[in-house]
Design a protein around this motif. Structure first.
Motif, PDB file in Angstrom:
ATOM      1  N   ALA A  38       0.833  -1.206   0.000  1.00 26.22           N
ATOM      2  CA  ALA A  38       0.000   0.000   0.000  1.00 26.22           C
ATOM      3  C   ALA A  38       0.867   1.255   0.000  1.00 26.22           C
ATOM      4  CB  ALA A  38      -0.928  -0.005   1.212  1.00 26.22           C
ATOM      5  N   GLU A  39       1.953   1.227   0.730  1.00 25.10           N
ATOM      6  CA  GLU A  39       2.878   2.358   0.779  1.00 25.10           C
ATOM      7  C   GLU A  39       3.516   2.604  -0.586  1.00 25.10           C
ATOM      8  OE1 GLU A  39       7.107   3.428   3.034  1.00 25.10           O
ATOM      9  OE2 GLU A  39       5.933   1.672   3.645  1.00 25.10           O
ATOM     10  N   ALA A  40       3.892   1.525  -1.263  1.00 23.77           N
ATOM     11  CA  ALA A  40       4.533   1.649  -2.571  1.00 23.77           C
ATOM     12  C   ALA A  40       3.583   2.221  -3.623  1.00 23.77           C
ATOM     13  CB  ALA A  40       5.053   0.297  -3.023  1.00 23.77           C
ATOM     14  N   LEU A  41       2.296   1.932  -3.488  1.00 20.03           N
ATOM     15  CA  LEU A  41       1.319   2.326  -4.506  1.00 20.03           C
ATOM     16  C   LEU A  41       0.627   3.648  -4.225  1.00 20.03           C
ATOM     17  CD1 LEU A  41      -0.480  -1.109  -5.059  1.00 20.03           C
ATOM     18  CD2 LEU A  41       1.466  -0.168  -6.338  1.00 20.03           C
ATOM     19  N   ALA A  42       0.765   4.171  -3.024  1.00 21.19           N
ATOM     20  CA  ALA A  42      -0.005   5.349  -2.607  1.00 21.19           C
ATOM     21  C   ALA A  42       0.199   6.530  -3.553  1.00 21.19           C
ATOM     22  CB  ALA A  42       0.397   5.748  -1.189  1.00 21.19           C
ATOM     23  N   GLY A  43      -0.896   7.042  -4.082  1.00 23.12           N
ATOM     24  CA  GLY A  43      -0.847   8.240  -4.916  1.00 23.12           C
ATOM     25  C   GLY A  43      -0.337   8.036  -6.321  1.00 23.12           C
ATOM     26  N   ALA A  44      -0.137   6.798  -6.742  1.00 23.35           N
ATOM     27  CA  ALA A  44       0.399   6.546  -8.085  1.00 23.35           C
ATOM     28  C   ALA A  44      -0.520   7.124  -9.161  1.00 23.35           C
ATOM     29  CB  ALA A  44       0.591   5.048  -8.309  1.00 23.35           C
ATOM     30  N   THR A  45       0.096   7.717 -10.185  1.00 25.19           N
ATOM     31  CA  THR A  45      -0.665   8.342 -11.265  1.00 25.19           C
ATOM     32  C   THR A  45      -0.524   7.631 -12.610  1.00 25.19           C
ATOM     33  OG1 THR A  45       1.175   9.853 -11.750  1.00 25.19           O
ATOM     34  CG2 THR A  45      -0.496  10.614 -10.178  1.00 25.19           C
ATOM     35  N   HIS A  46       0.570   6.871 -12.788  1.00 25.83           N
ATOM     36  CA  HIS A  46       0.822   6.196 -14.064  1.00 25.83           C
ATOM     37  C   HIS A  46       1.646   4.933 -13.822  1.00 25.83           C
ATOM     38  CE1 HIS A  46       0.547  10.537 -14.996  1.00 25.83           C
ATOM     39  NE2 HIS A  46      -0.031  10.171 -16.128  1.00 25.83           N
ATOM     40  N   ILE A  47       1.512   3.976 -14.738  1.00 24.24           N
ATOM     41  CA  ILE A  47       2.398   2.814 -14.793  1.00 24.24           C
ATOM     42  C   ILE A  47       3.183   2.908 -16.099  1.00 24.24           C
ATOM     43  CG2 ILE A  47       2.564   0.297 -14.899  1.00 24.24           C
ATOM     44  CD1 ILE A  47      -0.177   0.231 -13.441  1.00 24.24           C
ATOM     45  N   LEU A  48       4.508   2.900 -15.999  1.00 23.00           N
ATOM     46  CA  LEU A  48       5.372   2.997 -17.177  1.00 23.00           C
ATOM     47  C   LEU A  48       6.024   1.637 -17.392  1.00 23.00           C
ATOM     48  CD1 LEU A  48       6.589   4.933 -19.331  1.00 23.00           C
ATOM     49  CD2 LEU A  48       8.430   5.401 -17.690  1.00 23.00           C
ATOM     50  N   LEU A  49       5.760   1.032 -18.540  1.00 20.70           N
ATOM     51  CA  LEU A  49       6.178  -0.340 -18.824  1.00 20.70           C
ATOM     52  C   LEU A  49       7.258  -0.358 -19.910  1.00 20.70           C
ATOM     53  CD1 LEU A  49       5.466  -3.336 -18.165  1.00 20.70           C
ATOM     54  CD2 LEU A  49       3.884  -3.246 -20.102  1.00 20.70           C
ATOM     55  N   THR A  50       8.356  -1.078 -19.637  1.00 25.59           N
ATOM     56  CA  THR A  50       9.438  -1.140 -20.625  1.00 25.59           C
ATOM     57  C   THR A  50       9.249  -2.267 -21.639  1.00 25.59           C
ATOM     58  OG1 THR A  50      10.849  -2.584 -19.263  1.00 25.59           O
ATOM     59  CG2 THR A  50      11.101  -0.191 -18.980  1.00 25.59           C
ATOM     60  N   HIS A  51       8.670  -3.392 -21.196  1.00 24.54           N
ATOM     61  CA  HIS A  51       8.435  -4.511 -22.112  1.00 24.54           C
ATOM     62  C   HIS A  51       7.537  -5.543 -21.443  1.00 24.54           C
ATOM     63  CE1 HIS A  51      11.868  -5.959 -19.776  1.00 24.54           C
ATOM     64  NE2 HIS A  51      11.687  -7.172 -20.246  1.00 24.54           N
TER      65      HIS A  51
END
Length: 230
Positions: A38-51
């Protein structure tokens, strides 16, 4: 600007008005402490994927749906997921730039492979990529999974990144020695942060060779969930 390692190649990057989860593989990642999810994800706005490989994309769809945030990455897989998985996506391609909350993200080449597992074998997901992320007076090069590539020459000269987040575990990507050689030959980094290492016995467990190859560069060995101020 703050960077937090999630283990393996996953990062949480707080830059401008964005909180970007880069390749956030958590489920099954032996380095990531599940109790801090939950701490790692809090407030996330985007997921950036390399592959597409599972140690990078494995949690992408579930997180996009759970957090209701867009997946940003190569057009092929992002558009497919948008149509069939009904997620929000920002699909683009090499040379393209998108604005993520004020951070300018440009897709650049990497040299690897990209697929996801299917019922009869690997499924093509578009080509592998890296990113140049510009914001708050810095340019960050996220290499994605790659070997040394001659394309690093123009990327270093054109974008002039001062921070490098480099895959350096060997076996599947360049190792510490190779990453150090590439960083010295093609870039003028002030700070380098290795990743894609320590996850399992196949990968390098120390950044000593990278540190030795880059005298005068601040090589930071990240610790999981410990913020790095940049």
């Amino acid at each position: 600007m703050k960077l937090i390692w999630l283990g393996h190649s996953g990062f949480r990057l707080e830059i401008e008005k964005a909180v970007i989860l880069i390749d956030p593989w958590m489920t099954g990642n032996p380095m990531f402490p599940a109790e801090r999810r939950a701490e790692a994800l809090a407030g996330a706005t985007h997921i950036l994927l390399t592959h597409g490989h599972g140690d990078h994309s494995g949690d992408t769809l579930a997180l996009a749906k759970e957090l209701e945030i867009p997946v940003v990455g190569i057009y092929d897989i992002v558009s497919h997921w948008g149509a069939h998985e009904h997620i929000e996506g920002i699909g683009f391609n090499k040379g393209g730039t998108v604005d993520l909350g004020g951070a300018k993200v440009t897709m650049v080449p990497a040299s690897h492979s990209s697929s996801i597992s299917g019922p009869t074998g690997p499924i093509y997901t578009g080509t592998e990529s890296g990113y140049m992320i510009a914001g708050e007076g810095h340019v960050i090069y996220v290499s994605g999974d790659t070997s040394i590539s001659s394309e690093m020459a123009w990327m270093g000269e054109y974008f002039r990144p001062d921070i490098g987040i480099l895959c350096a575990g060997g076996h599947f990507t360049m190792d510490m020695r190779a990453a150090g050689w590439a960083a010295k030959k093609y870039f003028d980094f002030k700070t380098v942060i290795p990743c894609h290492y320590r996850t399992n016995p196949l990968l390098e467990q120390s950044a000593a060779a990278l540190i030795a190859a880059l005298p005068g560069v601040d090589v930071i060995e990240p610790e999981v969930m410990v913020p790095i101020s940049l």
